[in-house]
Design a protein around this motif. Sequence first.
Motif, PDB file in Angstrom:
ATOM      1  N   UNK A 100    -111.921  11.249 -41.191  1.00 15.13           N
ATOM      2  CA  UNK A 100    -112.816  10.467 -42.043  1.00 15.13           C
ATOM      3  C   UNK A 100    -113.093  11.217 -43.337  1.00 15.13           C
ATOM      4  N   UNK A 101    -112.416  10.815 -44.405  1.00 15.70           N
ATOM      5  CA  UNK A 101    -112.550  11.524 -45.677  1.00 15.70           C
ATOM      6  C   UNK A 101    -113.952  11.422 -46.262  1.00 15.70           C
ATOM      7  N   UNK A 102    -114.717  10.441 -45.813  1.00 12.61           N
ATOM      8  CA  UNK A 102    -116.086  10.284 -46.315  1.00 12.61           C
ATOM      9  C   UNK A 102    -117.060  11.205 -45.605  1.00 12.61           C
ATOM     10  N   UNK A 103    -116.644  11.853 -44.520  1.00 13.79           N
ATOM     11  CA  UNK A 103    -117.572  12.627 -43.716  1.00 13.79           C
ATOM     12  C   UNK A 103    -117.272  14.115 -43.655  1.00 13.79           C
ATOM     13  N   UNK A 104    -116.129  14.549 -44.156  1.00 18.92           N
ATOM     14  CA  UNK A 104    -115.776  15.961 -44.095  1.00 18.92           C
ATOM     15  C   UNK A 104    -114.878  16.299 -45.281  1.00 18.92           C
ATOM     16  N   UNK A 105    -114.887  17.562 -45.650  1.00 11.47           N
ATOM     17  CA  UNK A 105    -114.034  18.021 -46.741  1.00 11.47           C
ATOM     18  C   UNK A 105    -112.588  18.158 -46.294  1.00 11.47           C
ATOM     19  N   UNK A 106    -111.675  18.351 -47.225  1.00  8.56           N
ATOM     20  CA  UNK A 106    -110.257  18.361 -46.893  1.00  8.56           C
ATOM     21  C   UNK A 106    -109.846  19.476 -45.935  1.00  8.56           C
ATOM     22  N   UNK A 107    -110.372  20.665 -46.103  1.00  5.29           N
ATOM     23  CA  UNK A 107    -110.003  21.766 -45.184  1.00  5.29           C
ATOM     24  C   UNK A 107    -110.507  21.483 -43.769  1.00  5.29           C
ATOM     25  N   UNK A 144    -102.706  10.400 -35.718  1.00 10.74           N
ATOM     26  CA  UNK A 144    -103.902  10.563 -36.537  1.00 10.74           C
ATOM     27  C   UNK A 144    -103.786   9.699 -37.780  1.00 10.74           C
ATOM     28  N   UNK A 145    -104.888   9.109 -38.151  1.00 12.24           N
ATOM     29  CA  UNK A 145    -104.963   8.296 -39.360  1.00 12.24           C
ATOM     30  C   UNK A 145    -106.065   8.844 -40.246  1.00 12.24           C
ATOM     31  N   UNK A 146    -106.041   8.445 -41.502  1.00 12.71           N
ATOM     32  CA  UNK A 146    -107.121   8.812 -42.411  1.00 12.71           C
ATOM     33  C   UNK A 146    -107.490   7.606 -43.259  1.00 12.71           C
ATOM     34  N   UNK A 147    -108.736   7.567 -43.653  1.00 13.68           N
ATOM     35  CA  UNK A 147    -109.186   6.501 -44.544  1.00 13.68           C
ATOM     36  C   UNK A 147    -108.721   6.834 -45.958  1.00 13.68           C
ATOM     37  N   UNK A 148    -108.258   5.848 -46.668  1.00 18.46           N
ATOM     38  CA  UNK A 148    -107.749   6.035 -48.022  1.00 18.46           C
ATOM     39  C   UNK A 148    -108.741   5.441 -49.012  1.00 18.46           C
TER      40      UNK A 148
END
Length: 98
Positions: free
Chosen positions: A9-16, A33-37
């Motif tokens: 969840x890119x809205x909830x955690x940083x990239x690392x 695994x998927x990610x929100x874009x």
Amino acid sequence: MVKIGYTMMTEQAGPRELVDHVVGAERAGFDFSVTSDHYFPWLESQGHSSYAWSVLGAAAQATERIPLMTYVTCPTTRYHPAVVAQKAATLQLLSEGR
């Protein structure tokens, strides 16, 4: 057959942190695994919204078997279809077909 995935969840955690999470998901046996874009919000109080395709590239280098993808990448209004194809082809090479 049921497959269980992990969402970065890119809205909830940083990239690392997201890359660390997907490494853990792979170790735990998740099937994909998927990610929100999304590109918003970028407010400290609401999350980070890191660039999904950069996170996927880093995740491809940090993992070995787990397939990686986005939930939705719009090839019409947000990104040109050729740009989406380039992103996907680059990830395909980095992940060695995952």
